[in-house]
Design an enzyme around this catalytic site. Structure first.
Site, PDB file in Angstrom:
ATOM      1  N   MET A   4       0.756  -1.311  -0.123  1.00 50.11           N
ATOM      2  CA  MET A   4       0.097   0.124   0.009  1.00 50.11           C
ATOM      3  C   MET A   4       0.817   1.039   0.046  1.00 50.11           C
ATOM      4  SD  MET A   4      -0.855  -1.575   3.632  1.00 50.11           S
ATOM      5  CE  MET A   4      -1.006  -2.654   2.347  1.00 50.11           C
TER       6      MET A   4
ATOM      7  N   HIS B 157       5.974   3.008  -5.737  1.00 43.96           N
ATOM      8  CA  HIS B 157       5.901   2.598  -4.328  1.00 43.96           C
ATOM      9  C   HIS B 157       5.054   1.421  -3.995  1.00 43.96           C
ATOM     10  CE1 HIS B 157       4.301   3.450  -0.007  1.00 43.96           C
ATOM     11  NE2 HIS B 157       5.489   3.459   0.135  1.00 43.96           N
ATOM     12  N   SER B 158       5.318   0.515  -3.236  1.00 45.19           N
ATOM     13  CA  SER B 158       4.874  -0.613  -2.610  1.00 45.19           C
ATOM     14  C   SER B 158       3.953  -1.228  -3.747  1.00 45.19           C
ATOM     15  CB  SER B 158       3.535  -0.020  -1.824  1.00 45.19           C
ATOM     16  OG  SER B 158       3.208  -1.147  -0.882  1.00 45.19           O
ATOM     17  N   TYR B 159       2.614  -1.317  -3.858  1.00 44.03           N
ATOM     18  CA  TYR B 159       2.196  -2.171  -5.291  1.00 44.03           C
ATOM     19  C   TYR B 159       2.669  -1.571  -6.335  1.00 44.03           C
ATOM     20  CZ  TYR B 159      -1.382  -2.431  -8.761  1.00 44.03           C
ATOM     21  OH  TYR B 159      -2.179  -2.782  -9.734  1.00 44.03           O
TER      22      TYR B 159
END
Length: 251
Positions: free
Chosen positions: A8, A93-95
């Site tokens: 997330m 970022h993240s996903y």
């Protein structure tokens, strides 16, 4: 599975930075920077990073993903790449790391930067990467309903962004964008990090994507690792450090 998933990003206009950061030199040649957010939020989480990069003279394009499907998010990112005036440094970022791994195969993309992000190999998904979390880690507080995912609002501040002011994280928790479960299970069909220079910003205080897992993915991708003392919400907690890492990759 879903309960052990860790992916997330965040969205906010507030920032909170503590570490001093070295300023990168101007790029040797013109580059454009494309920023790709992750799940549960929108692109406004890049605000402070965007401000720093544009003030340093970079063209910056910010992708607004629906996060309903990986294919749709890759398509949105490819449109941003096509619109860029220069060779692209692609940041996720993240996903968003899933997205840039697929979209980064575009020949216009010069370099990849992962920020506390998933860096899958061909045939991997967020679900498969999260299936066997490191020991002694707390699963993200995922709530699934009607084909979409959210984070438990009461646990969001302390687990997603524990070093960001509580007023900000409470708003982020309330303003979540539901994440399509189809994006969680979608597998990448190419891995751009196999053929592109790659950087990885490893967030050492991350309680969403465990630092051990981050390091394993970064090492597999032969990425240059830049450690930052931050929660998962690095663009809020340490925007200057994130911007500096991106500018390093842009050299």
């Amino acid at each position: 599975m879903i309960r052990s998933l860790a992916a997330m990003t965040l969205a906010t206009f507030a920032t909170f930075a503590t570490d001093s950061v070295a300023v990168a030199a101007p790029p040797k040649s013109p580059v454009s920077i494309v920023l790709v957010h992750g799940a549960f939020v929108d692109a406004s989480g890049w605000k402070a990073v965007y401000d720093k990069l544009t003030s340093d003279g970079y063209e910056v394009l910010v992708v607004q993903n629906s996060t309903e499907t990986l294919e749709g998010d890759v398509n949105a990112t490819q449109r941003a790449i096509a619109a860029a005036k220069n060779p692209v440094v692609l940041v996720g970022h993240s996903y968003g790391g899933m997205v840039i791994t697929q979209a980064g195969a575009d020949p216009k993309v010069r370099t990849l930067v992962y920020i506390a992000a998933f860096a899958p190999d061909v045939g991997e998904s967020v679900e498969s990467l999260s299936a066997n979390p490191p020991p002694n880690t707390t699963p993200p507080p995922i709530v699934a309903k009607d084909g979409f995912l959210r984070l438990d609002e009461t646990k969001f501040p302390g687990q997603f962004a524990q070093d960001v002011p509580i007023a900000t994280t409470r708003f982020l928790a309330a303003a979540q964008v539901p994440w399509g479960q189809a994006a969680l299970t979608a597998k990448v069909t190419t891995a751009a990090w196999k053929s592109k220079p790659t950087y990885y910003v490893l967030t050492v205080n991350d309680m969403i994507v465990p630092p051990v897992a981050q390091r394993q993915m970064a090492q597999r991708a032969s990425a240059k690792i830049i450690e930052v003392k931050s929660s998962h919400a690095a663009m809020l907690a340490q925007p200057a450090a994130v911007a500096a890492a991106i500018e390093t990759a842009a050299q």
